[in-house]
Design a protein around this motif. Structure first.
Motif, PDB file in Angstrom:
ATOM      1  N   ALA A 163      30.207   7.569  -2.686  1.00  0.00           N
ATOM      2  CA  ALA A 163      30.996   7.062  -1.620  1.00  0.00           C
ATOM      3  C   ALA A 163      30.670   7.654  -0.488  1.00  0.00           C
ATOM      4  O   ALA A 163      30.521   7.242   0.556  1.00  0.00           O
ATOM      5  CB  ALA A 163      32.499   7.035  -2.060  1.00  0.00           C
ATOM      6  N   SER A 164      30.539   8.941  -0.369  1.00  0.00           N
ATOM      7  CA  SER A 164      30.448   9.911   0.942  1.00  0.00           C
ATOM      8  C   SER A 164      29.058   9.646   1.299  1.00  0.00           C
ATOM      9  O   SER A 164      28.797   9.560   2.488  1.00  0.00           O
ATOM     10  CB  SER A 164      30.694  11.446   0.483  1.00  0.00           C
ATOM     11  OG  SER A 164      29.731  11.918  -0.496  1.00  0.00           O
ATOM     12  N   ASP A 165      28.066   9.375   0.534  1.00  0.00           N
ATOM     13  CA  ASP A 165      26.658   9.158   0.948  1.00  0.00           C
ATOM     14  C   ASP A 165      26.704   8.046   1.689  1.00  0.00           C
ATOM     15  O   ASP A 165      25.927   7.841   2.606  1.00  0.00           O
ATOM     16  CB  ASP A 165      25.678   9.314  -0.220  1.00  0.00           C
ATOM     17  CG  ASP A 165      25.557  10.567  -0.769  1.00  0.00           C
ATOM     18  OD1 ASP A 165      25.793  11.636  -0.178  1.00  0.00           O
ATOM     19  OD2 ASP A 165      25.257  10.677  -2.135  1.00  0.00           O
ATOM     20  N   ILE A 166      27.371   7.098   0.979  1.00  0.00           N
ATOM     21  CA  ILE A 166      27.399   5.449   1.569  1.00  0.00           C
ATOM     22  C   ILE A 166      27.935   5.590   3.032  1.00  0.00           C
ATOM     23  O   ILE A 166      27.473   4.912   3.819  1.00  0.00           O
ATOM     24  CB  ILE A 166      27.853   4.442   0.590  1.00  0.00           C
ATOM     25  CG1 ILE A 166      27.231   4.527  -0.606  1.00  0.00           C
ATOM     26  CG2 ILE A 166      28.043   3.304   1.336  1.00  0.00           C
ATOM     27  CD1 ILE A 166      27.866   3.721  -1.622  1.00  0.00           C
ATOM     28  N   ILE A 167      29.078   6.187   3.067  1.00  0.00           N
ATOM     29  CA  ILE A 167      29.825   6.170   4.362  1.00  0.00           C
ATOM     30  C   ILE A 167      28.970   6.915   5.391  1.00  0.00           C
ATOM     31  O   ILE A 167      28.914   6.657   6.553  1.00  0.00           O
ATOM     32  CB  ILE A 167      31.199   6.896   4.214  1.00  0.00           C
ATOM     33  CG1 ILE A 167      32.094   6.149   3.402  1.00  0.00           C
ATOM     34  CG2 ILE A 167      31.941   7.466   5.498  1.00  0.00           C
ATOM     35  CD1 ILE A 167      33.162   6.881   2.771  1.00  0.00           C
ATOM     36  N   SER A 168      28.391   8.121   5.131  1.00  0.00           N
ATOM     37  CA  SER A 168      27.437   8.752   5.867  1.00  0.00           C
ATOM     38  C   SER A 168      26.327   7.835   6.421  1.00  0.00           C
ATOM     39  O   SER A 168      25.847   8.104   7.604  1.00  0.00           O
ATOM     40  CB  SER A 168      26.738  10.017   5.090  1.00  0.00           C
ATOM     41  OG  SER A 168      25.884  10.701   5.878  1.00  0.00           O
ATOM     42  N   ALA A 169      25.522   7.159   5.343  1.00  0.00           N
ATOM     43  CA  ALA A 169      24.632   6.292   5.847  1.00  0.00           C
ATOM     44  C   ALA A 169      24.973   5.289   6.619  1.00  0.00           C
ATOM     45  O   ALA A 169      24.295   4.824   7.433  1.00  0.00           O
ATOM     46  CB  ALA A 169      23.742   5.750   4.462  1.00  0.00           C
ATOM     47  N   LEU A 170      26.413   4.653   6.329  1.00  0.00           N
ATOM     48  CA  LEU A 170      26.752   3.558   7.292  1.00  0.00           C
ATOM     49  C   LEU A 170      27.083   4.026   8.645  1.00  0.00           C
ATOM     50  O   LEU A 170      26.598   3.422   9.703  1.00  0.00           O
ATOM     51  CB  LEU A 170      28.119   3.144   6.467  1.00  0.00           C
ATOM     52  CG  LEU A 170      28.799   2.036   7.032  1.00  0.00           C
ATOM     53  CD1 LEU A 170      27.597   0.667   7.225  1.00  0.00           C
ATOM     54  CD2 LEU A 170      29.955   1.682   6.299  1.00  0.00           C
ATOM     55  N   ALA A 171      27.449   5.304   8.638  1.00  0.00           N
ATOM     56  CA  ALA A 171      27.864   5.872  10.182  1.00  0.00           C
ATOM     57  C   ALA A 171      26.552   6.008  11.030  1.00  0.00           C
ATOM     58  O   ALA A 171      26.218   5.608  12.141  1.00  0.00           O
ATOM     59  CB  ALA A 171      28.488   7.216  10.124  1.00  0.00           C
ATOM     60  N   SER A 172      25.367   6.746  10.070  1.00  0.00           N
ATOM     61  CA  SER A 172      24.227   6.961  10.813  1.00  0.00           C
ATOM     62  C   SER A 172      23.486   5.271  11.118  1.00  0.00           C
ATOM     63  O   SER A 172      23.024   5.260  12.054  1.00  0.00           O
ATOM     64  CB  SER A 172      23.465   7.438   9.666  1.00  0.00           C
ATOM     65  OG  SER A 172      22.092   7.669  10.381  1.00  0.00           O
ATOM     66  N   GLY A 173      23.582   4.452  10.038  1.00  0.00           N
ATOM     67  CA  GLY A 173      23.042   3.065  10.526  1.00  0.00           C
ATOM     68  C   GLY A 173      23.556   2.448  11.791  1.00  0.00           C
ATOM     69  O   GLY A 173      22.849   1.937  12.301  1.00  0.00           O
ATOM     70  N   VAL A 174      24.856   2.439  11.804  1.00  0.00           N
ATOM     71  CA  VAL A 174      25.729   1.782  12.701  1.00  0.00           C
ATOM     72  C   VAL A 174      25.194   2.505  14.426  1.00  0.00           C
ATOM     73  O   VAL A 174      24.921   1.808  15.163  1.00  0.00           O
ATOM     74  CB  VAL A 174      27.038   1.884  12.799  1.00  0.00           C
ATOM     75  CG1 VAL A 174      27.881   1.494  14.031  1.00  0.00           C
ATOM     76  CG2 VAL A 174      27.452   1.169  11.607  1.00  0.00           C
ATOM     77  N   GLU A 175      24.926   3.843  14.221  1.00  0.00           N
ATOM     78  CA  GLU A 175      24.606   4.379  15.471  1.00  0.00           C
ATOM     79  C   GLU A 175      23.135   4.165  15.800  1.00  0.00           C
ATOM     80  O   GLU A 175      22.819   3.939  16.935  1.00  0.00           O
ATOM     81  CB  GLU A 175      24.640   5.947  15.140  1.00  0.00           C
ATOM     82  CG  GLU A 175      26.028   6.378  15.168  1.00  0.00           C
ATOM     83  CD  GLU A 175      26.733   6.044  16.716  1.00  0.00           C
ATOM     84  OE1 GLU A 175      26.015   6.256  17.698  1.00  0.00           O
ATOM     85  OE2 GLU A 175      27.911   5.839  16.440  1.00  0.00           O
ATOM     86  N   GLN A 176      22.301   3.871  14.667  1.00  0.00           N
ATOM     87  CA  GLN A 176      20.868   3.300  15.021  1.00  0.00           C
ATOM     88  C   GLN A 176      20.919   1.859  15.565  1.00  0.00           C
ATOM     89  O   GLN A 176      20.084   1.663  16.366  1.00  0.00           O
ATOM     90  CB  GLN A 176      19.998   3.299  13.654  1.00  0.00           C
ATOM     91  CG  GLN A 176      19.902   4.759  13.029  1.00  0.00           C
ATOM     92  CD  GLN A 176      19.137   4.872  11.810  1.00  0.00           C
ATOM     93  OE1 GLN A 176      19.015   3.751  10.960  1.00  0.00           O
ATOM     94  NE2 GLN A 176      18.560   5.911  11.487  1.00  0.00           N
TER      95      GLN A 176
END
Length: 74
Positions: free
Chosen positions: A47-60
């Protein structure tokens, strides 16, 4: 393990309009799969990896949108 979102080049200005739009579309597909809790797509991630990737993806996605807006303004 593959990243959940495609990697952005260091310089978005080097991409053509079509390539930039394709990259945005890939990001939107990834975002949709994550939001839909697609277990196959997120397999191997906690879950923490997904949340981190999601935050990064939104910034991208924001960076892609900003580049597209700058091109329209020019």
């Amino acid at each position: 393990m593959d990243p959940l979102f495609p990697t952005l080049p260091d310089d978005l200005t080097s991409l053509s309009d079509d390539d930039l739009q394709a990259l945005k579309a890939e990001h939107e597909v990834a975002l949709d799969k994550i939001e839909a809790e697609d277990a196959e797509y997120t397999a191997g991630y906690d879950a923490s990896d997904i949340i981190s990737a999601l935050a990064s993806g939104v910034e991208q996605i924001k960076a892609i949108n900003a580049e597209q807006d700058a091109r329209v303004a020019a």
